[in-house]
Design a protein around this motif. Structure first.
Motif, PDB file in Angstrom:
ATOM      1  N   ALA A   1       0.846  -1.190   0.000  1.00  8.81           N
ATOM      2  CA  ALA A   1       0.000   0.000   0.000  1.00  8.81           C
ATOM      3  C   ALA A   1       0.883   1.241   0.000  1.00  8.81           C
ATOM      4  O   ALA A   1       1.767   1.368   0.849  1.00  8.81           O
ATOM      5  CB  ALA A   1      -0.930   0.008   1.212  1.00  8.81           C
ATOM      6  N   VAL A   2       0.634   2.137  -0.944  1.00 10.19           N
ATOM      7  CA  VAL A   2       1.383   3.388  -1.055  1.00 10.19           C
ATOM      8  C   VAL A   2       0.377   4.530  -1.108  1.00 10.19           C
ATOM      9  O   VAL A   2      -0.554   4.511  -1.925  1.00 10.19           O
ATOM     10  CB  VAL A   2       2.263   3.408  -2.325  1.00 10.19           C
ATOM     11  CG1 VAL A   2       3.037   4.716  -2.410  1.00 10.19           C
ATOM     12  CG2 VAL A   2       3.217   2.215  -2.335  1.00 10.19           C
ATOM     13  N   THR A   3       0.562   5.512  -0.235  1.00  7.73           N
ATOM     14  CA  THR A   3      -0.358   6.647  -0.155  1.00  7.73           C
ATOM     15  C   THR A   3       0.426   7.952  -0.175  1.00  7.73           C
ATOM     16  O   THR A   3       1.385   8.107   0.590  1.00  7.73           O
ATOM     17  CB  THR A   3      -1.188   6.588   1.145  1.00  7.73           C
ATOM     18  OG1 THR A   3      -1.832   5.315   1.227  1.00  7.73           O
ATOM     19  CG2 THR A   3      -2.239   7.680   1.166  1.00  7.73           C
TER      20      THR A   3
ATOM     21  N   SER B   1      -2.499  -8.141  -2.673  1.00  9.36           N
ATOM     22  CA  SER B   1      -3.104  -6.986  -3.329  1.00  9.36           C
ATOM     23  C   SER B   1      -2.149  -5.798  -3.349  1.00  9.36           C
ATOM     24  O   SER B   1      -1.258  -5.674  -2.507  1.00  9.36           O
ATOM     25  CB  SER B   1      -4.392  -6.587  -2.620  1.00  9.36           C
ATOM     26  OG  SER B   1      -4.115  -6.167  -1.285  1.00  9.36           O
ATOM     27  N   LEU B   2      -2.342  -4.921  -4.336  1.00 11.18           N
ATOM     28  CA  LEU B   2      -1.566  -3.695  -4.475  1.00 11.18           C
ATOM     29  C   LEU B   2      -2.521  -2.513  -4.488  1.00 11.18           C
ATOM     30  O   LEU B   2      -3.473  -2.490  -5.277  1.00 11.18           O
ATOM     31  CB  LEU B   2      -0.752  -3.717  -5.774  1.00 11.18           C
ATOM     32  CG  LEU B   2       0.147  -4.933  -6.030  1.00 11.18           C
ATOM     33  CD1 LEU B   2       0.797  -4.831  -7.398  1.00 11.18           C
ATOM     34  CD2 LEU B   2       1.208  -5.058  -4.937  1.00 11.18           C
ATOM     35  N   THR B   3      -2.272  -1.531  -3.617  1.00  9.78           N
ATOM     36  CA  THR B   3      -3.115  -0.349  -3.544  1.00  9.78           C
ATOM     37  C   THR B   3      -2.222   0.883  -3.562  1.00  9.78           C
ATOM     38  O   THR B   3      -1.399   1.073  -2.656  1.00  9.78           O
ATOM     39  CB  THR B   3      -3.976  -0.345  -2.264  1.00  9.78           C
ATOM     40  OG1 THR B   3      -4.771  -1.530  -2.227  1.00  9.78           O
ATOM     41  CG2 THR B   3      -4.877   0.872  -2.232  1.00  9.78           C
ATOM     42  N   LEU B   4      -2.383   1.717  -4.587  1.00 15.70           N
ATOM     43  CA  LEU B   4      -1.601   2.946  -4.718  1.00 15.70           C
ATOM     44  C   LEU B   4      -2.566   4.114  -4.853  1.00 15.70           C
ATOM     45  O   LEU B   4      -3.444   4.108  -5.729  1.00 15.70           O
ATOM     46  CB  LEU B   4      -0.675   2.887  -5.942  1.00 15.70           C
ATOM     47  CG  LEU B   4       0.616   2.057  -5.809  1.00 15.70           C
ATOM     48  CD1 LEU B   4       0.317   0.578  -5.670  1.00 15.70           C
ATOM     49  CD2 LEU B   4       1.521   2.282  -7.010  1.00 15.70           C
ATOM     50  N   ASP B   5      -2.405   5.111  -3.999  1.00 12.41           N
ATOM     51  CA  ASP B   5      -3.347   6.231  -3.934  1.00 12.41           C
ATOM     52  C   ASP B   5      -2.570   7.537  -3.808  1.00 12.41           C
ATOM     53  O   ASP B   5      -1.805   7.726  -2.860  1.00 12.41           O
ATOM     54  CB  ASP B   5      -4.269   6.046  -2.724  1.00 12.41           C
ATOM     55  CG  ASP B   5      -5.410   7.056  -2.687  1.00 12.41           C
ATOM     56  OD1 ASP B   5      -5.357   8.049  -3.437  1.00 12.41           O
ATOM     57  OD2 ASP B   5      -6.354   6.846  -1.909  1.00 12.41           O
TER      58      ASP B   5
END
Length: 365
Positions: A190-192, A206-210
């Motif tokens: 996760a990258v925010t 899972s990969l989550t980039l925001d």
């Protein structure tokens, strides 16, 4: 006689409690400062890692947890230098071949890890209980390469180039500037709010980039990929899992072996390439800038909804399903039962949309 019997009973109870109670865990804290280098590489077998900003030198604080004090005392932070780079390893005893790792993030753990040239078995049930939790202070403008065997890595507020790797563990990066490579064999990423290019990869997870201001490459062998508010070219790949992109700008490539692809609020760059082995594809947003468009699905419907005028030479095909194009003007139309061709607007770009089974619909003002 009665008093003696009571005393004997209490003594037996105390002895039983003493035998049943495990020895107190040993803890030890070690600190190492690394100055006058631009690049630091750190290696750790098992534990958590937290990266924080500050100062003008790297500071590594290791909190060692073990069942035995002699094992805790044997753990060292060992430094070596080469060509302006420093490497620090969490050194463990040579005779330690099995480690028991306590971590809530793993329900079942029994893996073999290649660590410092030898194999170490890490389990949640057997072996010497050991974990080394690290906090690393990272100065602005430096480079940190963190390689972790077991356990997660978290980074907050860093202005640095980061290469983060964990074989089994979650990776979290918040409010960063620089470049980022985040890799885990098993775990989520996760990258925010990150300013710079991001390369995020997972073998399974899972990969989550925001909120990334930069180019993005997100790839997982199994798991969903979620991109939101990306300002830069994007590449999203999953061996098996859905892909979703929201409120982003730039050219986009999205590929999944099995799963749907849903893109909303896209301000597209000149290239848009989407493919899925099995799943529907939905794309909406400003697609006017697109000059190379390719959409393919083995089984599933396709819908493109542009908020601005299109300029494309359009080719549609389906093995089974309807074809529909809703645009104000179209020329050079060639229509068949399973295919459609026409020029939308000036036809400045090329578009190929194909599905093995499913309907295709294209709309634009």
């Amino acid at each position: 006689m009665k008093t003696t019997s009571i005393f004997t009973l209490w003594a037996a109870l105390l002895l039983a409690v003493g035998l049943a109670t495990p020895a107190l865990a040993a803890e030890r804290t070690v600190e190492l400062r690394v100055a006058d280098v631009n690049t630091l590489q750190v290696r750790n077998l098992a534990g958590s890692v937290r990266l924080v900003p500050g100062g003008n030198e790297f500071v590594i604080r290791a909190r060692i947890h073990a069942d035995r004090q002699d094992l805790a005392d044997a753990i060292e932070l060992r430094r070596s230098d080469s060509r302006g780079r420093a490497e620090v390893v969490v050194a463990i005893p040579d005779n330690l071949s099995r480690v028991r790792y306590d971590g809530e993030e793993f329900r079942r753990l029994d893996v073999s890890v290649d660590y410092l040239g030898r194999r170490v078995r890490v389990s949640g049930a057997t072996g010497e209980r050991l974990r080394v939790d690290l906090e690393i202070t990272v100065p602005a403008g430096r480079t940190l390469e963190m390689r972790q065997g077991i356990g997660g890595i978290e980074a907050d507020g860093l202005d640095a180039d980061l290469a983060l790797e964990s074989r089994y563990g979650r990776l979290r990066v918040n409010d960063g500037t620089g470049s980022l490579a985040a890799t885990t064999a098993s775990g989520s990423v996760a990258v925010t709010r990150f300013r710079g290019d991001v390369n995020a990869q997972a073998g399974s997870g899972s990969l989550t980039l925001d909120g990334v201001l930069g180019g993005v490459h997100a790839k997982t062998g199994s798991g969903a990929v979620n991109l939101r508010a990306i300002d830069g070219d994007q590449r999203a790949e999953s061996g098996s899992g859905a892909i979703r992109v929201e409120d982003s700008a730039g050219s986009l490539t999205a590929r999944t072996g099995s799963g749907s692809v849903r893109i909303e609020g896209l301000t597209s760059g000149p290239e848009l390439n989407i493919s899925t082995g099995s799943g529907s594809v939905t794309v909406s947003g400003n697609l006017g800038p697109v000059r190379q468009l390719s959409v393919r699905t083995g089984s599933g419907s396709v819908r493109l909804d542009s908020s601005t005028e299109l300029s494309l030479d359009l080719h549609l095909s389906t093995g089974s399903g309807s074809l529909r194009v809703d645009v104000p003007t179209i020329s050079n139309v060639e229509s068949g039962r399973r295919s459609f061709r026409g020029t939308v607007g000036a036809g400045a770009g090329q578009a190929r949309i194909a599905t093995g089974s499913g309907s295709v619909r294209v709309t634009a003002p």
